[in-house]
Design a protein around this motif. Structure first.
Motif, PDB file in Angstrom:
ATOM      1  N   ARG A   4       0.866  -1.122   0.015  1.00 48.13           N
ATOM      2  CA  ARG A   4      -0.044   0.046   0.082  1.00 48.13           C
ATOM      3  C   ARG A   4       0.695   1.317  -0.099  1.00 48.13           C
ATOM      4  NH1 ARG A   4      -2.991  -3.640   3.066  1.00 48.13           N
ATOM      5  NH2 ARG A   4      -4.998  -3.948   2.278  1.00 48.13           N
ATOM      6  N   LEU A   5       2.189   1.293   0.420  1.00 47.07           N
ATOM      7  CA  LEU A   5       2.902   2.381   0.357  1.00 47.07           C
ATOM      8  C   LEU A   5       3.537   2.759  -0.991  1.00 47.07           C
ATOM      9  CD1 LEU A   5       5.117   1.722   3.432  1.00 47.07           C
ATOM     10  CD2 LEU A   5       2.998   2.970   3.443  1.00 47.07           C
ATOM     11  N   ALA A   6       3.079   2.099  -2.017  1.00 46.84           N
ATOM     12  CA  ALA A   6       3.703   2.379  -3.370  1.00 46.84           C
ATOM     13  C   ALA A   6       2.820   3.677  -3.887  1.00 46.84           C
ATOM     14  CB  ALA A   6       3.072   1.457  -4.276  1.00 46.84           C
ATOM     15  N   SER A   7       1.686   4.191  -3.303  1.00 46.02           N
ATOM     16  CA  SER A   7       1.152   5.307  -3.604  1.00 46.02           C
ATOM     17  C   SER A   7       1.438   6.477  -2.559  1.00 46.02           C
ATOM     18  CB  SER A   7      -0.269   5.026  -3.918  1.00 46.02           C
ATOM     19  OG  SER A   7      -0.917   4.501  -2.672  1.00 46.02           O
ATOM     20  N   ALA A   8       2.207   6.239  -1.299  1.00 47.13           N
ATOM     21  CA  ALA A   8       2.535   7.230  -0.380  1.00 47.13           C
ATOM     22  C   ALA A   8       3.186   8.552  -1.156  1.00 47.13           C
ATOM     23  CB  ALA A   8       3.249   6.640   0.586  1.00 47.13           C
ATOM     24  N   THR A   9       2.998   9.549  -0.678  1.00 47.39           N
ATOM     25  CA  THR A   9       3.739  10.812  -0.905  1.00 47.39           C
ATOM     26  C   THR A   9       4.753  10.869  -0.016  1.00 47.39           C
ATOM     27  OG1 THR A   9       2.091  12.130   0.614  1.00 47.39           O
ATOM     28  CG2 THR A   9       1.528  11.924  -1.631  1.00 47.39           C
ATOM     29  N   SER A  10       4.992  10.515   1.153  1.00 44.10           N
ATOM     30  CA  SER A  10       6.226  10.561   1.906  1.00 44.10           C
ATOM     31  C   SER A  10       7.316   9.911   1.455  1.00 44.10           C
ATOM     32  CB  SER A  10       5.848  10.069   3.234  1.00 44.10           C
ATOM     33  OG  SER A  10       7.140   9.772   3.891  1.00 44.10           O
ATOM     34  N   PRO A  11       8.346  10.567   1.087  1.00 47.43           N
ATOM     35  CA  PRO A  11       9.757   9.835   0.559  1.00 47.43           C
ATOM     36  C   PRO A  11      10.304   8.827   1.599  1.00 47.43           C
ATOM     37  CG  PRO A  11       9.954  12.116   0.511  1.00 47.43           C
ATOM     38  CD  PRO A  11       8.742  12.063   1.484  1.00 47.43           C
ATOM     39  N   TYR A  12       9.890   8.762   2.938  1.00 50.38           N
ATOM     40  CA  TYR A  12      10.556   7.670   3.813  1.00 50.38           C
ATOM     41  C   TYR A  12       9.515   6.509   3.632  1.00 50.38           C
ATOM     42  CZ  TYR A  12      10.834   5.013   8.089  1.00 50.38           C
ATOM     43  OH  TYR A  12      11.151   3.961   8.925  1.00 50.38           O
ATOM     44  N   LEU A  13       8.248   6.789   3.444  1.00 45.53           N
ATOM     45  CA  LEU A  13       7.371   5.617   3.276  1.00 45.53           C
ATOM     46  C   LEU A  13       7.699   4.996   2.018  1.00 45.53           C
ATOM     47  CD1 LEU A  13       3.923   6.912   4.857  1.00 45.53           C
ATOM     48  CD2 LEU A  13       5.606   5.417   5.705  1.00 45.53           C
ATOM     49  N   LEU A  14       8.009   5.854   0.973  1.00 49.14           N
ATOM     50  CA  LEU A  14       8.272   5.027  -0.643  1.00 49.14           C
ATOM     51  C   LEU A  14       9.517   4.211  -0.578  1.00 49.14           C
ATOM     52  CD1 LEU A  14       7.505   8.116  -2.759  1.00 49.14           C
ATOM     53  CD2 LEU A  14       6.193   5.915  -2.659  1.00 49.14           C
ATOM     54  N   GLN A  15      10.318   4.324   0.723  1.00 43.97           N
ATOM     55  CA  GLN A  15      11.512   3.676   0.580  1.00 43.97           C
ATOM     56  C   GLN A  15      11.180   2.104   1.065  1.00 43.97           C
ATOM     57  OE1 GLN A  15      14.961   5.294   2.905  1.00 43.97           O
ATOM     58  NE2 GLN A  15      13.524   6.699   3.409  1.00 43.97           N
TER      59      GLN A  15
END
Length: 56
Positions: A4-15
């Motif tokens: 689900r983090l694939a659509s996150a806007t946070s650079p940390y979460l995208l990692q």
């Protein structure tokens, strides 16, 4: 295996978007799903830093 983090806007979460964990962003949807499934919420607390920030 994107989660689900694939659509996150946070650079940390995208990692963590390719981790083999079904991560959810913090929010009411995550807590509602945990309540429905009667499972605990496990919280991952971390940070991200540039190269020089963690070299000091």
């Amino acid at each position: 295996m994107p989660n689900r983090l694939a659509s996150a806007t946070s650079p940390y979460l995208l990692q963590h978007k390719d981790n083999p964990v079904d991560w959810w962003e913090w929010g009411p949807e995550a807590f509602a799903a945990a309540r429905r499934r009667n499972v605990p919420v496990l919280l991952s607390v971390g940070y991200a830093a540039c190269h020089w920030c963690h070299e000091v």
